[in-house]
Design a protein around this motif. Structure first.
Motif, PDB file in Angstrom:
ATOM      1  N   ASP A 162       0.824  -1.199   0.000  1.00  0.00           N
ATOM      2  CA  ASP A 162       0.000   0.000   0.000  1.00  0.00           C
ATOM      3  C   ASP A 162       0.866   1.260   0.000  1.00  0.00           C
ATOM      4  O   ASP A 162       0.589   2.213  -0.730  1.00  0.00           O
ATOM      5  CB  ASP A 162      -0.934  -0.011   1.207  1.00  0.00           C
ATOM      6  N   GLU A 163       1.925   1.280   0.800  1.00  0.00           N
ATOM      7  CA  GLU A 163       2.787   2.462   0.872  1.00  0.00           C
ATOM      8  C   GLU A 163       3.524   2.691  -0.445  1.00  0.00           C
ATOM      9  O   GLU A 163       3.643   3.828  -0.904  1.00  0.00           O
ATOM     10  CB  GLU A 163       3.789   2.338   2.021  1.00  0.00           C
TER      11      GLU A 163
ATOM     12  N   ALA B  57       0.935   4.027  -2.864  1.00  0.00           N
ATOM     13  CA  ALA B  57       0.562   5.394  -2.493  1.00  0.00           C
ATOM     14  C   ALA B  57       1.653   6.373  -2.906  1.00  0.00           C
ATOM     15  O   ALA B  57       1.356   7.446  -3.453  1.00  0.00           O
ATOM     16  CB  ALA B  57       0.301   5.488  -0.989  1.00  0.00           C
TER      17      ALA B  57
ATOM     18  N   CYS C 267       1.468   6.883  -6.652  1.00  0.00           N
ATOM     19  CA  CYS C 267       0.346   7.754  -7.015  1.00  0.00           C
ATOM     20  C   CYS C 267       0.659   9.210  -6.693  1.00  0.00           C
ATOM     21  O   CYS C 267       0.325  10.103  -7.478  1.00  0.00           O
ATOM     22  CB  CYS C 267      -0.929   7.302  -6.307  1.00  0.00           C
ATOM     23  N   ARG C 268       1.313   9.459  -5.550  1.00  0.00           N
ATOM     24  CA  ARG C 268       1.687  10.836  -5.205  1.00  0.00           C
ATOM     25  C   ARG C 268       2.656  11.398  -6.238  1.00  0.00           C
ATOM     26  O   ARG C 268       2.516  12.543  -6.676  1.00  0.00           O
ATOM     27  CB  ARG C 268       2.306  10.897  -3.805  1.00  0.00           C
TER      28      ARG C 268
END
Length: 121
Positions: free
Chosen positions: A91-92, A95, A98-99
């Protein structure tokens, strides 16, 4: 706007539409058309569509004309052939990807603007 979730349903999508509408300023004075596929949570009768948003749907079985489908290779890039000990680790990484993509609008445009897609100046 990116959102990573471990599931999808109509209530979650309604909340995401509200967040998107607020982010882009959709409302009585600004009309925004959002192009979607026909996923069940996109077309549910109890879906709450905020004022100023209009949902338009692509023909069934047409991922080749869905701009979002062309983003999967970009989001998958940091996780291909990688092993993650936990879902939190995965997930990290997603994420963070995506950032970084959110900050690189030129790369997003290069993958999602079709030659036939209407362009705005």
């Amino acid at each position: 706007m990116w959102f990573i979730a471990d599931g999808v349903n109509t209530a979650l999508f309604s909340a995401l539409l509200a967040s998107f509408a607020a982010e882009v300023g959709a409302g009585p004075d600004k009309h925004v058309i959002l192009v979607l596929d026909g996923a069940g949570w996109h077309v549910a009768k109890d879906l709450e569509v905020p004022e100023g948003l209009e949902l338009m749907f692509l023909p069934p079985y047409s991922p080749q004309i869905q701009p979002a489908e062309r983003l999967w290779p970009l989001t998958n890039e940091p996780i291909v052939n990688e092993y993650f000990e936990t879902l939190e680790e995965l997930d990290e990484v997603l994420a963070e990807r995506c950032r970084s993509l959110a900050d690189d609008q030129d790369q997003i445009r290069a993958h999602t603007l079709f030659e036939w897609w209407p362009h705005h100046n």
